[in-house]
Design an enzyme around this catalytic site. Structure first.
Site, PDB file in Angstrom:
ATOM      1  N   GLY A  66     -82.863  -5.172  55.282  1.00 40.17           N
ATOM      2  CA  GLY A  66     -81.880  -4.086  55.314  1.00 40.17           C
ATOM      3  C   GLY A  66     -82.288  -2.898  54.460  1.00 40.17           C
ATOM      4  CB  SER A  67     -83.840  -2.558  51.162  1.00 33.71           C
ATOM      5  OG  SER A  67     -82.672  -3.015  50.529  1.00 33.71           O
ATOM      6  CB  SER A  87     -80.544  -7.622  45.640  1.00 35.54           C
ATOM      7  OG  SER A  87     -81.942  -7.720  45.919  1.00 35.54           O
ATOM      8  NE  ARG A 127     -76.026  -9.062  57.657  1.00 34.64           N
ATOM      9  CZ  ARG A 127     -75.810  -9.925  56.678  1.00 34.64           C
ATOM     10  NH1 ARG A 127     -76.522  -9.866  55.571  1.00 34.64           N
ATOM     11  NH2 ARG A 127     -74.870 -10.851  56.784  1.00 34.64           N
ATOM     12  CB  THR A 144     -86.372  -7.763  47.448  1.00 31.14           C
ATOM     13  OG1 THR A 144     -85.031  -8.065  47.849  1.00 31.14           O
ATOM     14  CG2 THR A 144     -87.319  -8.063  48.585  1.00 31.14           C
ATOM     15  CG  HIS A 146     -98.993  -0.028  77.728  1.00 33.15           C
ATOM     16  ND1 HIS A 146     -99.866   0.566  78.607  1.00 33.15           N
ATOM     17  CD2 HIS A 146     -98.059   0.909  77.433  1.00 33.15           C
ATOM     18  CE1 HIS A 146     -99.497   1.823  78.806  1.00 33.15           C
ATOM     19  NE2 HIS A 146     -98.388   2.053  78.116  1.00 33.15           N
ATOM     20  CE  LYS A 196     -84.189 -11.401  48.960  1.00 31.23           C
ATOM     21  NZ  LYS A 196     -83.404 -10.204  49.300  1.00 31.23           N
ATOM     22  CD  GLU A 216     -80.330 -10.004  57.675  1.00 31.37           C
ATOM     23  OE1 GLU A 216     -79.629 -10.047  56.649  1.00 31.37           O
ATOM     24  OE2 GLU A 216     -81.207  -9.134  57.853  1.00 31.37           O
TER      25      GLU A 216
HETATM   26  O1  PA5 Z   1     -79.773  -7.879  54.976  1.00 32.80           O
HETATM   27  C1  PA5 Z   1     -80.246  -8.676  54.174  1.00 32.80           C
HETATM   28  O2  PA5 Z   1     -79.556  -9.382  53.442  1.00 32.80           O
HETATM   29  C2  PA5 Z   1     -81.745  -8.781  54.040  1.00 32.80           C
HETATM   30  O3  PA5 Z   1     -82.404  -8.290  55.174  1.00 32.80           O
HETATM   31  C3  PA5 Z   1     -82.181  -8.028  52.784  1.00 32.80           C
HETATM   32  O4  PA5 Z   1     -82.025  -6.647  52.962  1.00 32.80           O
HETATM   33  C4  PA5 Z   1     -83.622  -8.354  52.427  1.00 32.80           C
HETATM   34  O5  PA5 Z   1     -83.748  -9.723  52.139  1.00 32.80           O
HETATM   35  C5  PA5 Z   1     -84.080  -7.562  51.222  1.00 32.80           C
HETATM   36  O6  PA5 Z   1     -83.149  -7.680  50.191  1.00 32.80           O
HETATM   37  P1  PA5 Z   1     -82.752  -6.373  49.378  1.00 32.80           P
HETATM   38  O7  PA5 Z   1     -82.214  -5.445  50.405  1.00 32.80           O
HETATM   39  O8  PA5 Z   1     -81.757  -6.789  48.381  1.00 32.80           O
HETATM   40  O9  PA5 Z   1     -84.038  -5.890  48.774  1.00 32.80           O
END
Ligand code: PA5
Length: 359
Positions: free
Chosen positions: A67-68, A111, A161, A114, A262, A354, A246
């Protein structure tokens, strides 16, 4: 969508039922999604501290995961037609070899814990690049404070996310501080108006018969979703895949035109095509050649696919078009979760992996 007088689909009724929502979504993802437009507005005011002027870079790297990382994808997609320097989204440890003096590195981790994003920040320090952190705290926040690196401190308490507004809008401010062109205020204002309207149209109070996200979730049903974007919306298709994985805890596939013409298009001849559901993410601004390719794709896979749906971006500017499709995907994945009877908020496996890797 359903015809007046048609028999009530129990699956549609479940998506409209507040009791189902409170049982499956006790932490209130629907409320957070509904507040996404407000989050975007708030996020525009988030600035790095210290807010020092940044020299014009030759390369911008947004380093983050999941998500980040999506803020980086959106940044290159929405500003790509104006930017004369590349914006790379780096998903992994360290930094690309091209990073060095003259590179602007933005280490993004909601967070802050990561390990890949922390490693990118450390690699940036070692390489002597300009580096900023975008995080609510954690190890990345502590590192930034220790090295007096500019830090955009994000409000906490969300799954990453669901913090897309916080993770994306500050990047526009950082680019502007580095003298790089970003979408003009009118384009940003239009994007916010578009998502504000969608928050009502796609939210839980809008019944399945009139709600595009519920409708898409019902069309997809139990089939494996395959999201296809075009040249601009390929990154959006990837975001659909990850949101579905997710939130709804089910595998999804993402691809983009023209590339999939392709390779992947050949795979639709396999017998399992009948268990797949393609969602074509159409863009109001797409190139006519991409439009022709979507039409051809539909003609080729339509007879063999379990189903094919189409969703169109809203608005005129790139940012509105991109955000409208991302937001539709977030809501669709939310209703897919409810349809499957799972809590969209919790991601225990992801968190456990994680935690173990952090040691
Ligand atoms: O959506 C989520 O929980 C994950 O895809 C996190 O974004 C990913 O594990 C990375 O964590 P963070 O966004 O805290 O760096």
């Amino acid at each position: 969508m359903s015809e007046p007088g048609a028999a009530v689909d129990p699956r549609a009724a479940a998506l409209d039922d507040p009791a189902v929502r409170s049982r499956l979504d006790p932490q209130g993802m629907a409320g957070v999604l509904s507040r996404f437009p407000a989050q975007c507005r708030e996020a525009q005011a988030l600035r790095p501290v210290p807010d020092v002027p940044l020299g014009p870079p030759r390369l911008v790297v947004v380093a983050g995961m999941g998500g980040s990382a999506v803020g980086g994808d959106l940044l290159s997609a929405c500003a790509g037609d104006r930017l004369r320097v590349p914006v790379l989204t780096h998903r992994g440890y360290g930094l690309p070899a091209a990073a060095g003096p003259g590179t602007l590195v933005i280490a993004a981790s909601y967070s802050g814990d990561t390990v890949e994003a922390v490693s990118a920040f450390e690699a940036a320090l070692a390489a002597g690049t300009v580096v900023l952190a975008v995080t609510q705290g954690g190890r990345l926040g502590a590192l930034a404070a220790r090295h007096q690196a500019p830090l955009v401190r994000l409000p906490g308490g969300l799954p990453p996310r669901l913090a897309l507004g916080y993770l994306f809008f500050p990047l526009l401010g950082i680019l502007a501080s580095a003298g790089l062109p970003t979408p003009p205020p009118t384009e940003v204002a239009e994007a916010l108006e578009v998502v504000e309207a969608l928050a009502v149209e796609l939210g839980p109070a809008a019944p399945a018969g009139k709600n595009e996200a519920k409708h898409l979730a019902l069309e997809i049903g139990d089939r494996t979703p395959v999201a296809y974007g075009g040249q601009l919306t390929g990154a959006v298709a990837y975001r659909w895949k990850t949101d579905i994985e997710e939130n709804a805890k089910r595998l999804a596939v993402a691809g983009a035109l023209p590339e999939m013409n392709h390779n992947e298009i050949e795979a639709w001849r396999a017998p399992e095509a009948g268990r797949l559901h393609a969602i074509l993410l159409r863009d109001r601004g797409e190139h006519p050649d991409i439009g022709r390719r979507f039409d051809l794709l539909r003609a080729v896979i339509g007879p063999v696919a379990g189903g094919v749906s189409e969703a169109w971006s809203r608005g005129e500017g790139r940012l509105a078009r991109l955000l409208s499709l991302v937001y539709l995907g977030q809501w669709t994945s939310y209703y897919l979760a409810l349809g499957r009877g799972v809590d969209p908020w919790a991601v225990p496996v992801l968190e456990e992996v994680k935690r173990r890797l952090r040691g």
